[in-house]
Write a protein that holds these residues in place. Structure first.
Motif, PDB file in Angstrom:
ATOM      1  N   LEU A  17       0.884  -1.169   0.000  1.00 25.59           N
ATOM      2  CA  LEU A  17       0.000   0.000   0.000  1.00 25.59           C
ATOM      3  C   LEU A  17       0.915   1.211   0.000  1.00 25.59           C
ATOM      4  O   LEU A  17       1.679   1.416   0.938  1.00 25.59           O
ATOM      5  CB  LEU A  17      -0.889  -0.019   1.250  1.00 25.59           C
ATOM      6  N   ILE A  18       0.874   1.968  -1.082  1.00 29.50           N
ATOM      7  CA  ILE A  18       1.833   3.057  -1.210  1.00 29.50           C
ATOM      8  C   ILE A  18       1.132   4.421  -1.272  1.00 29.50           C
ATOM      9  O   ILE A  18       0.154   4.595  -1.999  1.00 29.50           O
ATOM     10  CB  ILE A  18       2.753   2.837  -2.440  1.00 29.50           C
ATOM     11  N   VAL A  19       1.602   5.347  -0.434  1.00 26.26           N
ATOM     12  CA  VAL A  19       1.122   6.722  -0.462  1.00 26.26           C
ATOM     13  C   VAL A  19       2.206   7.547  -1.124  1.00 26.26           C
ATOM     14  O   VAL A  19       3.376   7.436  -0.740  1.00 26.26           O
ATOM     15  CB  VAL A  19       0.912   7.253   0.970  1.00 26.26           C
ATOM     16  N   ASP A  20       1.865   8.295  -2.141  1.00 24.50           N
ATOM     17  CA  ASP A  20       2.860   9.219  -2.689  1.00 24.50           C
ATOM     18  C   ASP A  20       2.178  10.319  -3.484  1.00 24.50           C
ATOM     19  O   ASP A  20       1.062  10.153  -3.983  1.00 24.50           O
ATOM     20  CB  ASP A  20       3.888   8.493  -3.568  1.00 24.50           C
ATOM     21  N   HIS A  21       2.884  11.442  -3.566  1.00 18.47           N
ATOM     22  CA  HIS A  21       2.353  12.552  -4.353  1.00 18.47           C
ATOM     23  C   HIS A  21       2.859  12.499  -5.781  1.00 18.47           C
ATOM     24  O   HIS A  21       2.442  13.288  -6.608  1.00 18.47           O
ATOM     25  CB  HIS A  21       2.751  13.888  -3.711  1.00 18.47           C
ATOM     26  N   ASP A  22       3.810  11.589  -6.041  1.00 17.95           N
ATOM     27  CA  ASP A  22       4.350  11.483  -7.388  1.00 17.95           C
ATOM     28  C   ASP A  22       3.371  10.645  -8.227  1.00 17.95           C
ATOM     29  O   ASP A  22       3.435   9.416  -8.266  1.00 17.95           O
ATOM     30  CB  ASP A  22       5.735  10.822  -7.326  1.00 17.95           C
ATOM     31  N   LEU A  23       2.443  11.338  -8.930  1.00 22.40           N
ATOM     32  CA  LEU A  23       1.390  10.600  -9.616  1.00 22.40           C
ATOM     33  C   LEU A  23       1.915   9.725 -10.749  1.00 22.40           C
ATOM     34  O   LEU A  23       1.436   8.598 -10.901  1.00 22.40           O
ATOM     35  CB  LEU A  23       0.307  11.568 -10.101  1.00 22.40           C
ATOM     36  N   PRO A  24       2.914  10.189 -11.531  1.00 20.37           N
ATOM     37  CA  PRO A  24       3.445   9.275 -12.558  1.00 20.37           C
ATOM     38  C   PRO A  24       3.915   7.952 -11.944  1.00 20.37           C
ATOM     39  O   PRO A  24       3.653   6.876 -12.505  1.00 20.37           O
ATOM     40  CB  PRO A  24       4.626  10.065 -13.142  1.00 20.37           C
ATOM     41  N   LEU A  25       4.584   8.010 -10.793  1.00 20.57           N
ATOM     42  CA  LEU A  25       5.045   6.786 -10.117  1.00 20.57           C
ATOM     43  C   LEU A  25       3.872   5.896  -9.776  1.00 20.57           C
ATOM     44  O   LEU A  25       3.857   4.693 -10.062  1.00 20.57           O
ATOM     45  CB  LEU A  25       5.828   7.151  -8.844  1.00 20.57           C
ATOM     46  N   ILE A  26       2.849   6.505  -9.149  1.00 19.18           N
ATOM     47  CA  ILE A  26       1.669   5.740  -8.736  1.00 19.18           C
ATOM     48  C   ILE A  26       1.003   5.091  -9.957  1.00 19.18           C
ATOM     49  O   ILE A  26       0.653   3.908  -9.936  1.00 19.18           O
ATOM     50  CB  ILE A  26       0.662   6.682  -8.021  1.00 19.18           C
ATOM     51  N   MET A  27       0.846   5.874 -11.017  1.00 19.01           N
ATOM     52  CA  MET A  27       0.140   5.362 -12.199  1.00 19.01           C
ATOM     53  C   MET A  27       0.906   4.197 -12.841  1.00 19.01           C
ATOM     54  O   MET A  27       0.324   3.245 -13.330  1.00 19.01           O
ATOM     55  CB  MET A  27      -0.041   6.481 -13.235  1.00 19.01           C
ATOM     56  N   LYS A  28       2.240   4.275 -12.835  1.00 18.20           N
ATOM     57  CA  LYS A  28       3.022   3.211 -13.465  1.00 18.20           C
ATOM     58  C   LYS A  28       3.092   1.960 -12.586  1.00 18.20           C
ATOM     59  O   LYS A  28       3.193   0.857 -13.070  1.00 18.20           O
ATOM     60  CB  LYS A  28       4.453   3.706 -13.719  1.00 18.20           C
ATOM     61  N   LEU A  29       3.064   2.165 -11.259  1.00 14.66           N
ATOM     62  CA  LEU A  29       3.348   1.070 -10.330  1.00 14.66           C
ATOM     63  C   LEU A  29       2.108   0.281  -9.922  1.00 14.66           C
ATOM     64  O   LEU A  29       2.155  -0.931  -9.764  1.00 14.66           O
ATOM     65  CB  LEU A  29       4.041   1.657  -9.086  1.00 14.66           C
ATOM     66  N   CYS A  30       0.980   1.001  -9.745  1.00 16.61           N
ATOM     67  CA  CYS A  30      -0.122   0.385  -8.993  1.00 16.61           C
ATOM     68  C   CYS A  30      -1.098  -0.385  -9.873  1.00 16.61           C
ATOM     69  O   CYS A  30      -1.342  -0.037 -11.023  1.00 16.61           O
ATOM     70  CB  CYS A  30      -0.885   1.466  -8.235  1.00 16.61           C
ATOM     71  N   ASP A  31      -1.662  -1.458  -9.259  1.00 20.61           N
ATOM     72  CA  ASP A  31      -2.722  -2.195  -9.918  1.00 20.61           C
ATOM     73  C   ASP A  31      -4.043  -1.456  -9.729  1.00 20.61           C
ATOM     74  O   ASP A  31      -4.959  -1.560 -10.523  1.00 20.61           O
ATOM     75  CB  ASP A  31      -2.867  -3.594  -9.300  1.00 20.61           C
ATOM     76  N   ARG A  32      -4.126  -0.764  -8.611  1.00 19.15           N
ATOM     77  CA  ARG A  32      -5.407  -0.191  -8.205  1.00 19.15           C
ATOM     78  C   ARG A  32      -5.070   1.072  -7.432  1.00 19.15           C
ATOM     79  O   ARG A  32      -4.043   1.119  -6.740  1.00 19.15           O
ATOM     80  CB  ARG A  32      -6.112  -1.190  -7.285  1.00 19.15           C
ATOM     81  N   VAL A  33      -5.910   2.093  -7.547  1.00 22.20           N
ATOM     82  CA  VAL A  33      -5.648   3.343  -6.843  1.00 22.20           C
ATOM     83  C   VAL A  33      -6.879   3.736  -6.040  1.00 22.20           C
ATOM     84  O   VAL A  33      -8.008   3.602  -6.517  1.00 22.20           O
ATOM     85  CB  VAL A  33      -5.284   4.481  -7.830  1.00 22.20           C
ATOM     86  N   VAL A  34      -6.649   4.142  -4.786  1.00 20.97           N
ATOM     87  CA  VAL A  34      -7.736   4.635  -3.937  1.00 20.97           C
ATOM     88  C   VAL A  34      -7.495   6.119  -3.712  1.00 20.97           C
ATOM     89  O   VAL A  34      -6.377   6.515  -3.380  1.00 20.97           O
ATOM     90  CB  VAL A  34      -7.767   3.896  -2.588  1.00 20.97           C
ATOM     91  N   VAL A  35      -8.514   6.935  -3.921  1.00 18.97           N
ATOM     92  CA  VAL A  35      -8.340   8.381  -3.753  1.00 18.97           C
ATOM     93  C   VAL A  35      -9.116   8.851  -2.524  1.00 18.97           C
ATOM     94  O   VAL A  35     -10.312   8.590  -2.391  1.00 18.97           O
ATOM     95  CB  VAL A  35      -8.832   9.160  -4.995  1.00 18.97           C
ATOM     96  N   LEU A  36      -8.419   9.526  -1.643  1.00 24.41           N
ATOM     97  CA  LEU A  36      -9.049  10.068  -0.440  1.00 24.41           C
ATOM     98  C   LEU A  36      -9.178  11.576  -0.596  1.00 24.41           C
ATOM     99  O   LEU A  36      -8.294  12.226  -1.159  1.00 24.41           O
ATOM    100  CB  LEU A  36      -8.172   9.810   0.784  1.00 24.41           C
ATOM    101  N   ASN A  37     -10.275  12.126  -0.099  1.00 23.49           N
ATOM    102  CA  ASN A  37     -10.375  13.575   0.005  1.00 23.49           C
ATOM    103  C   ASN A  37     -11.170  13.905   1.253  1.00 23.49           C
ATOM    104  O   ASN A  37     -12.270  13.389   1.441  1.00 23.49           O
ATOM    105  CB  ASN A  37     -11.052  14.156  -1.238  1.00 23.49           C
ATOM    106  N   GLU A  38     -10.618  14.728   2.101  1.00 26.67           N
ATOM    107  CA  GLU A  38     -11.257  15.131   3.351  1.00 26.67           C
ATOM    108  C   GLU A  38     -11.803  13.941   4.124  1.00 26.67           C
ATOM    109  O   GLU A  38     -12.901  13.978   4.650  1.00 26.67           O
ATOM    110  CB  GLU A  38     -12.348  16.160   3.076  1.00 26.67           C
ATOM    111  N   GLY A  39     -11.040  12.861   4.164  1.00 26.29           N
ATOM    112  CA  GLY A  39     -11.416  11.720   4.973  1.00 26.29           C
ATOM    113  C   GLY A  39     -12.381  10.747   4.320  1.00 26.29           C
ATOM    114  O   GLY A  39     -12.791   9.780   4.944  1.00 26.29           O
ATOM    115  N   HIS A  40     -12.779  11.032   3.038  1.00 22.93           N
ATOM    116  CA  HIS A  40     -13.681  10.112   2.344  1.00 22.93           C
ATOM    117  C   HIS A  40     -12.967   9.484   1.167  1.00 22.93           C
ATOM    118  O   HIS A  40     -12.127  10.125   0.545  1.00 22.93           O
ATOM    119  CB  HIS A  40     -14.898  10.862   1.776  1.00 22.93           C
ATOM    120  N   VAL A  41     -13.372   8.222   0.855  1.00 24.40           N
ATOM    121  CA  VAL A  41     -12.881   7.633  -0.388  1.00 24.40           C
ATOM    122  C   VAL A  41     -13.740   8.204  -1.498  1.00 24.40           C
ATOM    123  O   VAL A  41     -14.962   8.046  -1.495  1.00 24.40           O
ATOM    124  CB  VAL A  41     -13.012   6.100  -0.356  1.00 24.40           C
TER     125      VAL A  41
END
Lengths: 297, 605
Positions: free
Chosen positions: B547-571
């Motif tokens: 489970l990886i948290v990062d602000h580097d979106l290119p990294l996340i997009m290349k690495l992850c099978d699935r992405v969860v987006v949180l905003n103000e405590g909600h998915v």
């Protein structure tokens, strides 16, 4: 019932003094992370100042504020000379440094004044008491309770409504951020020591007013108790320090009043034992400090 | 234990034995001084076992010393004598008459039991609170000794204890104490405790039960101090309760602090220095003749002298004279901390983690009024890489903290393989295969890279043998390309390398679920690309879920099978990287309403 009320008044009076001392310790701790062992020596200095004022013949109304002023100056000097060089060190370093300062001061008192207890001349009025029915309340107790309450209200006002007070509260929560906001570290720390010195001074006057004597180790034991009160309340929390101080005052006085005779020698041990048991139930104290458990990860 | 440990220990033993032999041959006051020195040294070493390794100062150890002196004194005093001096003592004490050895054993066991009870409370407190609680202990025991007049003679002198402590006994016990202190420090217990001293939270996340480690060292240290108490009682023959209060606490603390409390060599150096200075000052105290002038008698010259030494050392070198290095580390820096056994370089084939699922159901976390997480659900299967993204303050790190057991959830439940693990403390989740790195690097800064990684590799010790743990460490270091720097102190590494150590340390816990909190923060594109390859490699080799948290979106997009987006405590969105990227709600969360409209326009064009 009368005995109970009488003892409760004693407890408020003693607890108030502990609260003032614990508050002084908590202010320094919350800002610098330092447990100031030499706090008690500020109290002792106040006592000696009162003693010398009495010998010179200054009236108590002038001598008391003067003695408190001396404590403030001593606190500022202590910070400037002894604590500034180690300011950013670990808690253990700060504690050991202040412990060394305390021991050096105690030894100086022994050599420069006297190793023995010295009498302090006080107005006769302090020794008198007022009667309400079968209750008799000492003037010094009334004074002590009144002054404690006034100081607590004043301090609360100061911390909430003055720039320095607000800076100090901010620094207590996060010193580095506060400094980034343009608050000068030296000003905040000096302010904290001045207030802590004043609180120790007031506590010193109240302590001496009840005992009419001063000795080199006078401040050591009450401040030890105030440490305990401060962790009972929640180390670093100002409200907690006051709560812990009063709580310890009540525990001690009620034990002294109601414990059977053959257990009396263990009174102090028992009082501290109760405190430690309370800590088992609430490890962060009665009123935990704001930043307990909120360390950023 | 490494060769270094044995060489270091041998050095102390040689020093102590040599000192004892010389002093015994001179005899007289030198011999007496050295006996006192040995006793103080044992006490200081005992205090160091707790304070040095945990970083928590203790004022309470003199209490244990006092209990030991009185108890052993009563046990060895002739029965006839006790009838006179302690007429009201209970029968089992009044009739007891043990020899030196059995009295010592009984006393040490008793003191360790007392320490166990007290330690259960004190180990729950942190840092300064714990220190003050030990202060409370000292006052309590002082009060009890004065109160228990029937067996202690209250505040009067306690006398009639046989004077059995000679230089041989004192030196022998000092050698024993110094060996125990050094072995403890270099043991798995010491390693874990020192990790918690450097960073309590990170130690917890790496599977260290900090309270338990503190308790263990507290009890052992009380045992050592008890030996010092027994020896002191049987050296003095007569003493009063004042001997076990603040004056002597101050002297012993000074010895501990001045040399450097983190090391055994520091305790030894401090004890030597303070003993010498006190001896010197004690002679001046009563007034001496200087070129025909008689100096005045000064009270407490020793105290002032010790006080000034403490101040001087604290101002110049807050960690003490030797700071964090043992004598062997200063004189023989190249002797690496290798295992004494056959080289453990055979790296076992990577163990592919068992299938499993970590699931969070409707986790809510509120800080007073602020709801940081509001019914967040998430699952992570082994072999899966899930990205957790969202604007600053959206609750990403809070979610990691809750899932790794570092923060209690306000409501909601979490499960591992279907078993409820809600509220399990961090160190136990570590053992269950949940491991993590930290956003703001939290290495054990005074320890070497290898030691950092060893802390988590030794999580299952003693079930996992030291050698197997060594292989795990080697594997983790190799995987993160850190073998070259394994003996370097962690805090001196570059930022990027420190992040790699964080990952290696998390890997050594053999995680099935690995949380990475902003592993690419502060890295440039090239370093990030290298990290991307390493992380992909992790999954292939070990098969854990990440489970990886990062602000580097290119990294996340290349690495992850699935992405969860949180905003103000909600998915607000969950799915494949490509679909999440286009989700209007996600774009709005990142760019605001106005920005999202602009993006929408560009996309539709």
């Amino acid at each position: 019932m009368d005995v109970f009320i009488q003892q409760s008044i004693n407890a408020v009076s003693l607890g108030g003094t502990y609260a003032l001392l614990a508050l002084g310790l908590a202010i320094i701790f919350s800002i610098m992370g330092m447990i100031n062992f030499a706090h008690g020596e500020l109290m002792t200095i106040t006592g000696y100042a009162l003693m010398y004022c009495g010998l010179v013949g200054l009236p108590f109304v002038i001598a008391a504020p003067f003695a408190i002023l001396i404590a403030v100056v001593a606190a500022l000097l202590m910070e400037r000379i002894a604590f500034r060089p180690v300011r950013n060190s670990s808690g253990a370093t700060l504690l050991v440094t202040s412990f060394a300062v305390a021991v050096i001061l105690q030894t100086l008192f022994q050599n420069l004044v006297s190793p023995r207890s010295q009498a302090v001349i006080l107005p006769d009025m302090l020794a008198q008491s007022v009667h309400f029915g079968s209750l008799s309340i000492g003037i010094n107790q009334i004074l002590s309770i009144t002054i404690t309450l006034v100081i607590l209200v004043l301090l609360n006002w100061f911390l909430r409504h003055t720039i320095l007070g607000m800076a100090m509260r901010a620094a207590a929560e996060d010193f580095s951020i506060t400094r980034l906001m343009g608050v000068r570290a030296n000003a905040v720390i000096a302010g904290a020591f001045a207030i802590s010195g004043a609180l120790a001074g007031v506590a010193g006057v109240l302590w001496v007013a009840q005992r009419a004597s001063v000795d080199p180790l006078m401040g050591f034991i009450p401040v030890l108790k105030a440490f305990i009160a401060a962790i009972l309340g929640g180390l670093g929390s100002l409200t907690g320090a006051v709560a812990g101080g009063f709580a310890l005052g009540f525990i001690e006085i009620y034990l002294a009043a109601y414990l059977p005779d053959h257990i009396q020698p263990y009174r102090e041990a028992l009082a501290l034992g109760i405190v430690i048991f309370l800590l088992l139930l609430r490890p962060n104290g009665l009123v935990p400090a704001f930043n307990v458990g909120r360390e950023k990860v | 234990m490494t060769a270094r440990t044995w060489i270091g220990t041998g050095g102390y033993v040689f020093f102590l034995v040599a000192a004892a032999v010389i002093a015994a041959s001179i005899g007289g006051s030198i011999e007496r001084t050295l006996i006192v020195f040995f006793i103080s040294l044992i006490a200081v070493l005992g205090m160091g076992v707790y304070s040095g390794n945990s970083g928590i100062l203790s004022f309470g150890h003199l209490a244990f010393m006092g209990i030991a002196a009185y108890l052993s004194g009563i046990l060895t005093m002739p029965v006839a004598m006790k009838k006179v001096t302690l007429a009201n003592a209970p029968d089992f004490l009044a009739n007891a008459h043990l020899n030196f050895f059995s009295a010592t054993v009984v006393t040490v066991i008793f003191v360790m039991l007392v320490a166990l009870v007290v330690g259960i409370v004190i180990s729950r407190l942190d840092g300064s609170s714990a220190t003050i609680a030990t202060l409370g202990l000292l006052v309590i025991v002082h009060g009890v000794i004065i109160g228990a007049r029937d067996i202690t003679r209250g505040s009067q002198s306690f006398f009639g204890v046989p004077r059995w402590t000679d230089i041989t006994v004192a030196a022998g016990c000092a050698v024993l104490a110094i060996v125990i202190a050094r072995l403890f420090k270099d043991s798995v217990f010491g390693l874990k405790l020192r990790a918690s001293r450097d960073d309590q939270l990170a130690a917890g996340a790496m599977g260290v039960n900090v309270r338990m480690q503190r308790l263990i060292s507290w009890v052992i240290s009380a045992g050592l101090v008890a030996i010092a108490g027994v020896l002191l009682g049987h050296f003095l023959g007569a003493f009063s309760v004042k001997k076990f209060y603040f004056v002597d606490t101050f002297a012993l603390l000074a010895m501990l602090i001045v040399g450097g409390m983190a090391t055994v060599s520091g305790a030894l150096a401090g004890a030597v220095l303070i003993t010498l200075v006190s001896e010197l000052l004690r002679r001046i105290e009563g007034g001496i003749d200087v070129f025909g002038f008689q100096t005045p008698t000064l009270f407490g010259t020793t105290q002032i002298g010790i006080g000034l030494i403490i101040l001087l050392v604290m101002y110049k070198k807050a960690g003490g004279l030797l700071d964090r290095l043992e004598w062997d580390e200063i004189l023989l820096p190249r002797l690496a901390g290798r295992q004494t056994g056959p080289a453990a370089s055979v790296v076992e084939a990577p163990v592919v983690a068992l299938e499993g699922t970590l699931e969070a159901r409707e986790i809510t976390k509120a800080f007073d009024g602020l709801v940081a997480l509001d019914k967040v659900s998430l699952s992570l299967k082994s072999g899966e890489i899930v990205g957790l993204i969202g604007p600053n303050g959206s609750g990403k790190t809070t979610l990691l903290n809750v899932l790794s057991g570092m923060l209690p959830e306000t409501s909601g439940k979490s499960f591992i393989d279907g078993a409820d693990v809600t509220g399990t403390p961090a160190y136990r989740l570590g053992g269950m295969g949940v491991s993590r790195t930290f956003q703001n690097i939290r290495l054990f800064s005074s320890m070497s890279v290898r030691q950092n990684v060893s802390v988590s590799a030794l999580d299952k010790w003693p079930l996992t043998k030291g050698r197997a743990a060594g292989a795990i460490v080697d594997l983790a270091l190799q995987t993160m390309k850190l073998t070259e720097v394994s003996e370097v102190q962690a805090s001196t590494l570059s930022y990027g390398d420190q992040r790699r150590v964080e990952v290696a340390r998390a890997l050594a816990l053999n995680p099935r679920f690995l949380f990475l909190d902003e592993p690419a923060a502060g890295m440039n594109r090239e370093e990030t690309d290298a990290l991307l390859e390493d992380l992909k490699g992790l999954r292939e080799r070990f098969g854990m879920g990440i489970l990886i948290v990062d602000h580097d979106l290119p990294l996340i997009m290349k690495l992850c099978d699935r992405v969860v987006v949180l905003n103000e405590g909600h998915v607000i969105a969950e799915g494949a990287p490509q679909s999440v990227q286009k989700d209007p709600q996600v774009i709005e969360a990142y760019l605001g309403k106005k920005g999202s409209r602009q993006v929408a326009e560009i996309l539709t064009e």
